[in-house]
Write an enzyme that holds these catalytic residues in place. Structure first.
Site, short mmCIF file in Angstrom:
data_model
loop_
_atom_site.label_atom_id
_atom_site.label_comp_id
_atom_site.label_asym_id
_atom_site.label_seq_id
_atom_site.Cartn_x
_atom_site.Cartn_y
_atom_site.Cartn_z
N TYR A 1 50.56 53.20 102.06
CA TYR A 1 49.58 52.34 102.73
C TYR A 1 50.33 51.54 103.80
O TYR A 1 51.08 50.61 103.47
CB TYR A 1 48.93 51.41 101.71
CG TYR A 1 47.52 51.00 102.04
CD1 TYR A 1 47.08 50.87 103.35
CD2 TYR A 1 46.61 50.72 101.01
CE1 TYR A 1 45.77 50.49 103.63
CE2 TYR A 1 45.30 50.34 101.28
CZ TYR A 1 44.90 50.22 102.60
OH TYR A 1 43.61 49.84 102.88
N LYS B 1 48.49 56.31 105.24
CA LYS B 1 47.25 55.69 105.74
C LYS B 1 47.61 54.42 106.50
O LYS B 1 48.32 53.55 105.97
CB LYS B 1 46.33 55.36 104.57
CG LYS B 1 45.14 54.47 104.95
CD LYS B 1 44.25 54.21 103.76
CE LYS B 1 43.26 53.10 104.04
NZ LYS B 1 42.32 52.89 102.93
N LYS C 1 46.27 50.95 108.13
CA LYS C 1 45.21 49.97 108.23
C LYS C 1 45.09 49.54 109.69
O LYS C 1 45.99 48.92 110.25
CB LYS C 1 45.52 48.76 107.35
CG LYS C 1 44.52 47.62 107.46
CD LYS C 1 43.16 48.01 106.92
CE LYS C 1 43.13 48.11 105.43
NZ LYS C 1 41.78 48.41 104.89
N ASP D 1 42.21 53.63 109.14
CA ASP D 1 41.09 52.83 108.63
C ASP D 1 40.97 51.53 109.41
O ASP D 1 41.66 50.55 109.12
CB ASP D 1 41.33 52.52 107.15
CG ASP D 1 40.30 51.54 106.59
OD1 ASP D 1 39.22 51.42 107.19
OD2 ASP D 1 40.59 50.92 105.55
N PRO D 2 40.05 51.48 110.41
CA PRO D 2 39.86 50.24 111.17
C PRO D 2 38.82 49.29 110.58
O PRO D 2 38.46 48.29 111.23
CB PRO D 2 39.40 50.76 112.53
CG PRO D 2 38.62 51.99 112.20
CD PRO D 2 39.31 52.61 111.01
N ASN D 3 38.32 49.58 109.38
CA ASN D 3 37.35 48.69 108.71
C ASN D 3 36.16 48.33 109.58
O ASN D 3 35.79 47.16 109.70
CB ASN D 3 38.04 47.42 108.21
CG ASN D 3 38.81 47.65 106.92
OD1 ASN D 3 40.02 47.46 106.90
ND2 ASN D 3 38.13 48.08 105.86
N GLU E 1 38.60 56.69 108.25
CA GLU E 1 37.91 55.86 107.26
C GLU E 1 37.15 54.71 107.93
O GLU E 1 37.75 53.92 108.66
CB GLU E 1 38.92 55.30 106.26
CG GLU E 1 38.30 54.42 105.20
CD GLU E 1 39.33 53.88 104.24
OE1 GLU E 1 39.04 52.85 103.58
OE2 GLU E 1 40.43 54.46 104.13
N ASN F 1 34.74 53.21 102.07
CA ASN F 1 34.63 52.31 100.92
C ASN F 1 33.82 51.09 101.33
O ASN F 1 33.86 50.05 100.68
CB ASN F 1 36.00 51.87 100.41
CG ASN F 1 36.66 50.84 101.30
OD1 ASN F 1 37.23 51.18 102.33
ND2 ASN F 1 36.59 49.56 100.93
N ASP G 1 36.42 52.89 93.76
CA ASP G 1 37.23 51.73 93.38
C ASP G 1 36.61 51.21 92.09
O ASP G 1 35.47 50.74 92.10
CB ASP G 1 37.21 50.66 94.47
CG ASP G 1 38.12 49.49 94.18
OD1 ASP G 1 38.18 49.06 93.02
OD2 ASP G 1 38.76 48.98 95.12
N HIS H 1 40.03 53.99 96.68
CA HIS H 1 40.34 52.85 97.54
C HIS H 1 41.23 51.88 96.78
O HIS H 1 41.29 51.89 95.55
CB HIS H 1 39.02 52.18 97.94
CG HIS H 1 39.16 50.79 98.44
ND1 HIS H 1 38.98 49.67 97.62
CD2 HIS H 1 39.44 50.30 99.66
CE1 HIS H 1 39.14 48.58 98.34
NE2 HIS H 1 39.43 48.93 99.58
N ASN I 1 42.62 47.61 96.94
CA ASN I 1 42.82 46.30 97.52
C ASN I 1 44.06 45.72 96.84
O ASN I 1 44.65 46.35 95.97
CB ASN I 1 41.59 45.41 97.30
CG ASN I 1 41.43 44.35 98.38
OD1 ASN I 1 42.41 43.82 98.89
ND2 ASN I 1 40.19 44.05 98.73
#
Length: 429
Positions: free
Chosen positions: A151, A196, A198, A226-228, A251, A274, A298, A325, A327
């Site tokens: 990550y 991955k 972020k 993964d740009p949320n 993602e 997610n 998750d 996923h 956190n």
């Protein structure tokens, strides 16, 4: 009822755990993050462990649940989900989840996140009492190790001046070269072979450059970004086109099922989520619109390990991929993830894990990654033991805090370094 399996005590211990200055679309991680450790004790002497978010809303809901559980059997897990847990709907509605990266919180999502820790603790206690690993209680493992992905984060070298925190040896990563160096270090230390990043931190072209740099440094190895939800549909389509030849999946490039469906229809890159599929009620629209091709489960979100298996079965029925996923979490959650992942036949993507970033834990021994994988424990329950001295130390940190760190707030943490920072309005680009 087997009285040996009757719950005689439930212990709730909130802790603050060191977290590095990792950047995301909301801001930056605080120097310490709250987690809640749950212990379920049976009359026969078995103690099961669970873990979830430690913010005040979760802790306040966990307390009455702990009281309800005393006197029940740890095998009566279904009853947990029927207990009436009161949540102030008006206060919860519209608030962001811990870290702000799951979208808008709801009362049901909050309940499930708390229930997940109790369900895991009950399964752990059952396994310890019966001499069986948790995966055996879930039907048995189909693999003897579970693959995890490195990550990667954009990261400051240290928390801002004047902010107390724990030092780390990872260094800064603010450009493609820094991200590649971070990936090499994770690969050397833990053997990861997929990566991955972020995103949602810098303009998309900078993050595209970082992914291309990773592809050059690790040819043929799976890459994710993964740009949320930080991008618009046009930006998502542009990035997908530019990275089509190197991404395993993209993602949550944009927010919401309708926007994800647009991107999926206009791109050949698989989309994972997610954010737009985090409850069973959100599955129908997303799957019928082919908005996502991989669901990142998750067990904290979905209410535990059994619901995770239920989700995986639904994904299999619709031909949708499934992975996991992550956190910020400790070893109890990693052990639980590994136990349930071992039982899911259609788990074809490496799982996420923040665990390498956590320098502190409440276990007597840290869980090891070897060749990017975690071995599935055959020991009773989760196969981990609690370090009570470390648990007490991390709880003292929580007890001595003035309240500012008991709620995870990445935007507030960013304002320490940039006073004018506000939570970005999405899409950001």
């Amino acid at each position: 009822m087997n009285r040996e399996l009757t719950v005689v005590d439930v212990r709730l211990t909130p802790v603050l755990v060191a977290d590095p200055p990792l950047l995301n679309a909301q801001g930056v991680h605080q120097p310490y993050t709250p987690r809640l450790i749950v212990e379920v004790v049976t009359a026969g002497g078995a103690t099961g462990l669970g873990e979830t978010y430690g913010d005040t809303d979760y802790l306040e809901l966990a307390r009455p649940l702990a009281e309800h559980l005393v006197g029940r059997s740890v095998t009566d897990v279904n009853a947990l989900f029927g207990l009436g847990l009161d949540v102030d709907e008006d206060r919860v509605r519209g608030a962001l989840d811990a870290g702000g990266l799951r979208g808008v919180r709801s009362a049901d999502k909050l309940r499930l996140s708390v229930l997940s820790a109790f369900e895991v603790a009950c399964l752990d206690a059952q396994g310890r009492a019966l001499g069986l690993p948790v995966h055996a209680l879930l039907g048995g493992r189909v693999r003897d190790s579970v693959e995890y992905s490195a990550y990667l984060f954009y990261k400051w070298g240290a928390h801002p001046d004047g902010v107390r925190g724990e030092p780390d040896d990872w260094g800064a990563a603010l450009d493609p070269a820094g991200i590649v160096a971070q990936a090499r270090l994770l690969a050397e230390r833990y053997g990861f072979t997929s990566f991955k990043l972020k995103g949602g931190v810098f303009p998309p072209e900078q993050e595209v450059a970082a992914v291309h740099a990773l592809a050059e440094a690790f040819p043929g190895q799976p890459l994710r970004l993964d740009p949320n939800g930080a991008w618009s549909v046009p930006t998502s389509l542009k990035v997908a086109a530019e990275l089509a030849d190197v991404l395993e999946y993209l993602e949550d490039p944009t927010l919401g099922t309708p926007a994800m469906a647009e991107v999926a229809a206009g791109s050949g890159v698989p989309l994972a989520t997610n954010m737009c599929v985090t409850t069973f009620g959100e599955i129908r629209e997303a799957f019928l619109r082919d908005a996502v091709q991989v669901v990142l489960s998750d067990h904290h979100y979905w209410g535990g390990l059994r619901n995770t298996r239920h989700l995986a079965a639904i994904c299999a029925a619709f031909g949708v991929g499934v992975s996991m996923h992550s956190n910020t979490h400790l070893g109890i959650s990693l052990a639980a993830m590994t136990q349930v992942a071992a039982t899911v036949p259609n788990l074809h993507h490496a799982c996420d894990s923040h665990y390498p970033w956590q320098s502190e834990d409440v276990l007597t021994e840290r869980i090891e990654f070897r060749d990017g994988r975690v071995a599935v424990s055959e020991q009773p329950g989760l196969g981990v033991e609690l370090d009570r001295e470390e648990l007490a130390r991390l709880h003292r940190r929580w007890a001595e805090d003035d309240g500012r760190l008991r709620e995870r707030d990445d935007a507030a943490a960013m304002r320490v370094a940039e006073p004018g920072w506000r939570t970005p309005v999405m899409p950001r680009w």
